[in-house]
Design a protein around this motif. Sequence first.
Motif, PDB file in Angstrom:
ATOM      1  N   ILE A  28      -3.775 -17.370 -45.408  1.00  0.00           N
ATOM      2  CA  ILE A  28      -4.088 -18.706 -45.911  1.00  0.00           C
ATOM      3  C   ILE A  28      -3.312 -19.014 -47.185  1.00  0.00           C
ATOM      4  O   ILE A  28      -3.083 -18.138 -48.024  1.00  0.00           O
ATOM      5  N   CYS A  29      -2.878 -20.269 -47.311  1.00  0.00           N
ATOM      6  CA  CYS A  29      -2.339 -20.809 -48.565  1.00  0.00           C
ATOM      7  C   CYS A  29      -3.395 -21.777 -49.084  1.00  0.00           C
ATOM      8  O   CYS A  29      -3.467 -22.926 -48.638  1.00  0.00           O
ATOM      9  N   ASP A  30      -4.221 -21.296 -49.990  1.00  0.00           N
ATOM     10  CA  ASP A  30      -5.353 -22.097 -50.463  1.00  0.00           C
ATOM     11  C   ASP A  30      -4.901 -22.977 -51.627  1.00  0.00           C
ATOM     12  O   ASP A  30      -4.782 -22.513 -52.762  1.00  0.00           O
ATOM     13  N   LEU A  31      -4.658 -24.245 -51.324  1.00  0.00           N
ATOM     14  CA  LEU A  31      -4.243 -25.219 -52.332  1.00  0.00           C
ATOM     15  C   LEU A  31      -5.351 -26.241 -52.577  1.00  0.00           C
ATOM     16  O   LEU A  31      -5.100 -27.358 -53.009  1.00  0.00           O
ATOM     17  N   SER A  32      -6.577 -25.838 -52.306  1.00  0.00           N
ATOM     18  CA  SER A  32      -7.690 -26.791 -52.334  1.00  0.00           C
ATOM     19  C   SER A  32      -8.316 -26.951 -53.708  1.00  0.00           C
ATOM     20  O   SER A  32      -8.737 -28.048 -54.070  1.00  0.00           O
ATOM     21  N   ILE A  33      -8.406 -25.886 -54.483  1.00  0.00           N
ATOM     22  CA  ILE A  33      -9.141 -25.910 -55.748  1.00  0.00           C
ATOM     23  C   ILE A  33      -8.169 -25.674 -56.895  1.00  0.00           C
ATOM     24  O   ILE A  33      -7.271 -24.843 -56.804  1.00  0.00           O
ATOM     25  N   ALA A 319      -8.172 -38.486 -43.548  1.00  0.00           N
ATOM     26  CA  ALA A 319      -8.032 -37.280 -44.363  1.00  0.00           C
ATOM     27  C   ALA A 319      -8.417 -36.024 -43.598  1.00  0.00           C
ATOM     28  O   ALA A 319      -7.762 -34.976 -43.722  1.00  0.00           O
ATOM     29  N   TRP A 320      -9.459 -36.106 -42.784  1.00  0.00           N
ATOM     30  CA  TRP A 320      -9.896 -34.913 -42.061  1.00  0.00           C
ATOM     31  C   TRP A 320      -8.887 -34.534 -40.978  1.00  0.00           C
ATOM     32  O   TRP A 320      -8.723 -33.335 -40.677  1.00  0.00           O
ATOM     33  N   ALA A 321      -8.175 -35.512 -40.425  1.00  0.00           N
ATOM     34  CA  ALA A 321      -7.106 -35.191 -39.477  1.00  0.00           C
ATOM     35  C   ALA A 321      -5.964 -34.474 -40.204  1.00  0.00           C
ATOM     36  O   ALA A 321      -5.378 -33.514 -39.678  1.00  0.00           O
ATOM     37  N   SER A 322      -5.652 -34.922 -41.404  1.00  0.00           N
ATOM     38  CA  SER A 322      -4.626 -34.237 -42.199  1.00  0.00           C
ATOM     39  C   SER A 322      -5.090 -32.837 -42.582  1.00  0.00           C
ATOM     40  O   SER A 322      -4.293 -31.886 -42.579  1.00  0.00           O
ATOM     41  N   MET A 323      -6.361 -32.702 -42.924  1.00  0.00           N
ATOM     42  CA  MET A 323      -6.900 -31.379 -43.228  1.00  0.00           C
ATOM     43  C   MET A 323      -6.730 -30.441 -42.041  1.00  0.00           C
ATOM     44  O   MET A 323      -6.374 -29.263 -42.196  1.00  0.00           O
ATOM     45  N   SER A 324      -6.969 -30.967 -40.845  1.00  0.00           N
ATOM     46  CA  SER A 324      -6.842 -30.163 -39.630  1.00  0.00           C
ATOM     47  C   SER A 324      -5.392 -29.764 -39.375  1.00  0.00           C
ATOM     48  O   SER A 324      -5.097 -28.605 -39.050  1.00  0.00           O
ATOM     49  N   ARG A 325      -4.488 -30.722 -39.522  1.00  0.00           N
ATOM     50  CA  ARG A 325      -3.068 -30.427 -39.320  1.00  0.00           C
ATOM     51  C   ARG A 325      -2.603 -29.351 -40.295  1.00  0.00           C
ATOM     52  O   ARG A 325      -1.892 -28.413 -39.918  1.00  0.00           O
ATOM     53  N   LEU A 326      -2.987 -29.480 -41.562  1.00  0.00           N
ATOM     54  CA  LEU A 326      -2.580 -28.503 -42.559  1.00  0.00           C
ATOM     55  C   LEU A 326      -3.215 -27.137 -42.288  1.00  0.00           C
ATOM     56  O   LEU A 326      -2.570 -26.093 -42.466  1.00  0.00           O
ATOM     57  N   ALA A 327      -4.472 -27.136 -41.845  1.00  0.00           N
ATOM     58  CA  ALA A 327      -5.141 -25.869 -41.560  1.00  0.00           C
ATOM     59  C   ALA A 327      -4.436 -25.112 -40.439  1.00  0.00           C
ATOM     60  O   ALA A 327      -4.385 -23.873 -40.454  1.00  0.00           O
ATOM     61  N   GLU A 328      -3.878 -25.844 -39.467  1.00  0.00           N
ATOM     62  CA  GLU A 328      -3.118 -25.188 -38.399  1.00  0.00           C
ATOM     63  C   GLU A 328      -1.895 -24.473 -38.959  1.00  0.00           C
ATOM     64  O   GLU A 328      -1.405 -23.496 -38.372  1.00  0.00           O
ATOM     65  N   LEU A 329      -1.388 -24.955 -40.093  1.00  0.00           N
ATOM     66  CA  LEU A 329      -0.266 -24.304 -40.768  1.00  0.00           C
ATOM     67  C   LEU A 329      -0.733 -23.229 -41.746  1.00  0.00           C
ATOM     68  O   LEU A 329       0.092 -22.635 -42.456  1.00  0.00           O
ATOM     69  N   GLY A 330      -2.036 -22.997 -41.801  1.00  0.00           N
ATOM     70  CA  GLY A 330      -2.570 -22.021 -42.733  1.00  0.00           C
ATOM     71  C   GLY A 330      -2.694 -22.544 -44.140  1.00  0.00           C
ATOM     72  O   GLY A 330      -2.788 -21.763 -45.096  1.00  0.00           O
ATOM     73  N   ILE A 331      -2.709 -23.882 -44.307  1.00  0.00           N
ATOM     74  CA  ILE A 331      -2.770 -24.505 -45.626  1.00  0.00           C
ATOM     75  C   ILE A 331      -4.117 -25.210 -45.779  1.00  0.00           C
ATOM     76  O   ILE A 331      -4.506 -26.016 -44.927  1.00  0.00           O
ATOM     77  N   ALA A 333      -6.278 -27.808 -48.046  1.00  0.00           N
ATOM     78  CA  ALA A 333      -6.203 -28.873 -49.048  1.00  0.00           C
ATOM     79  C   ALA A 333      -7.609 -29.349 -49.371  1.00  0.00           C
ATOM     80  O   ALA A 333      -8.608 -28.818 -48.871  1.00  0.00           O
ATOM     81  N   GLY A 334      -7.690 -30.367 -50.222  1.00  0.00           N
ATOM     82  CA  GLY A 334      -8.964 -31.009 -50.537  1.00  0.00           C
ATOM     83  C   GLY A 334      -8.960 -32.429 -50.009  1.00  0.00           C
ATOM     84  O   GLY A 334      -8.010 -33.180 -50.255  1.00  0.00           O
ATOM     85  N   PRO A 335      -9.966 -32.855 -49.247  1.00  0.00           N
ATOM     86  CA  PRO A 335      -9.977 -34.205 -48.669  1.00  0.00           C
ATOM     87  C   PRO A 335     -10.226 -35.279 -49.721  1.00  0.00           C
ATOM     88  O   PRO A 335     -11.068 -35.120 -50.609  1.00  0.00           O
ATOM     89  N   GLY A 336      -9.496 -36.388 -49.614  1.00  0.00           N
ATOM     90  CA  GLY A 336      -9.622 -37.467 -50.579  1.00  0.00           C
ATOM     91  C   GLY A 336     -11.005 -38.063 -50.655  1.00  0.00           C
ATOM     92  O   GLY A 336     -11.388 -38.598 -51.697  1.00  0.00           O
ATOM     93  N   VAL A 337     -11.770 -37.967 -49.572  1.00  0.00           N
ATOM     94  CA  VAL A 337     -13.116 -38.554 -49.577  1.00  0.00           C
ATOM     95  C   VAL A 337     -14.038 -37.861 -50.568  1.00  0.00           C
ATOM     96  O   VAL A 337     -15.091 -38.409 -50.919  1.00  0.00           O
ATOM     97  N   PHE A 338     -13.666 -36.671 -51.050  1.00  0.00           N
ATOM     98  CA  PHE A 338     -14.473 -36.013 -52.069  1.00  0.00           C
ATOM     99  C   PHE A 338     -14.335 -36.696 -53.422  1.00  0.00           C
ATOM    100  O   PHE A 338     -15.112 -36.421 -54.336  1.00  0.00           O
ATOM    101  N   TYR A 339     -13.356 -37.577 -53.554  1.00  0.00           N
ATOM    102  CA  TYR A 339     -13.043 -38.193 -54.843  1.00  0.00           C
ATOM    103  C   TYR A 339     -13.321 -39.694 -54.836  1.00  0.00           C
ATOM    104  O   TYR A 339     -12.712 -40.444 -55.583  1.00  0.00           O
ATOM    105  N   GLY A 340     -14.254 -40.100 -53.990  1.00  0.00           N
ATOM    106  CA  GLY A 340     -14.645 -41.499 -53.929  1.00  0.00           C
ATOM    107  C   GLY A 340     -14.449 -42.065 -52.536  1.00  0.00           C
ATOM    108  O   GLY A 340     -13.889 -41.419 -51.641  1.00  0.00           O
ATOM    109  N   ASP A 341     -14.888 -43.305 -52.371  1.00  0.00           N
ATOM    110  CA  ASP A 341     -14.874 -43.948 -51.054  1.00  0.00           C
ATOM    111  C   ASP A 341     -13.607 -44.758 -50.786  1.00  0.00           C
ATOM    112  O   ASP A 341     -13.505 -45.407 -49.747  1.00  0.00           O
ATOM    113  N   PHE A 342     -12.653 -44.720 -51.700  1.00  0.00           N
ATOM    114  CA  PHE A 342     -11.527 -45.653 -51.624  1.00  0.00           C
ATOM    115  C   PHE A 342     -10.253 -45.020 -51.063  1.00  0.00           C
ATOM    116  O   PHE A 342      -9.258 -45.715 -50.851  1.00  0.00           O
TER     117      PHE A 342
END
Length: 369
Positions: A28-33, A319-331, A333-342
């Motif tokens: 894993i390349c953990d770039l989430s936190i 954002a969750w689709a991007s999270m899924s795509r990145l996870a397939e690459l072993g990456i 990330a943090g989803p933008g929805v954690f930082y507000g509704d916009f």
Amino acid sequence: MSINDLDDYPWDKVTPYRERAEQHSGGICDLSIGSPTDPTPQIIRDALVEATDAHAYPTAAGSPEVRAAIRSWYARRRGVTGLTDDNVIPTIGSKELVALLPTLLGLGEGDVVVHPRAAYPTYEVGARVAGAAPVAADDPDEWPEGTKLVWINSPGNPDGRVRGVDELRRAVERAREIGAVIASDECYAELGWDAPWDTETIPSILDPRVAGDSRANLLSVYSLSKQSNLAGYRAAFVAGCSRVVAQLLKNRKHLGLMPPAPVQHAMAVALADDEHVEAQREIYRRRRDELRPALESAGFRIDGSEAGLYLWVTEGDDAWASMSRLAELGILAGPGVFYGDFYPNHVRLSLTASDDRIRAAASRLRGPS
């Protein structure tokens, strides 16, 4: 509301993506936190050891040494002169202050706390715990009459946005119009990347070009977690209006909120040494220069991100689709929805991972050569 009414911690929702990323053959390349992985500088570690004979209680106001170091740092690094001990106090990390500031200011039901649209979630949490109403608004003209506290964040987390002098001045003017305390979270201020912030000092809300001849109702919040790799020390401080600082200090005394004495000494040493900050800045610059073009080659657009520890990106998808795509690459990330509704289509990637993990992430994003 009470603290028992808070939602579940949002990062629990990332667990399935973490598990998928961990299955990658290269790890894993953990770039989430944004938690530092580089060592705490030796000069600071030595300072902590020097102060381990801490038999007496520390003070909530901070030792004379750490308060002098904070004042000197503002003058040297932020262009803010004339601070006295009445203007500064150390805190147990900055999150503690962010979460408790509405409570420490005595806010409650019927009071409004404004925070950025793309925002560190603790601004909202702190308002809700105090019983106040959080409002997300970037434009000062949209800040409601009767607002008691305004949070701004420059450079921003997650978006890396920097407010220049004129924009900060307008924010201060509006806060004064509505009688609000305005607190500026500035903990990434030493990490400017894009022009003009690659060469110019990112302005503080206490900068005289912003504040004018009065610091009334202005607070600057800063942390050493990022620039000095002190996340585990919980080392931060607040500076600004002496009246507001006095109120915070009184209430913090009652609650026993005081950084340990060895940490206060380590903070003073860290604040006096610019060399380790410049070295760490160059490490983050190198990682950013590797990761950014790789993300762009993979179809992501970089938004903001002119400063700070993150790249705020979108490929125009959920954002969750991007999270899924990145996870397939072993990456991870943090989803933008954690930082507000916009920002439902953004993800945030941190530069705090090791050089090896940043290189691996960039290679996977670029694909086969």
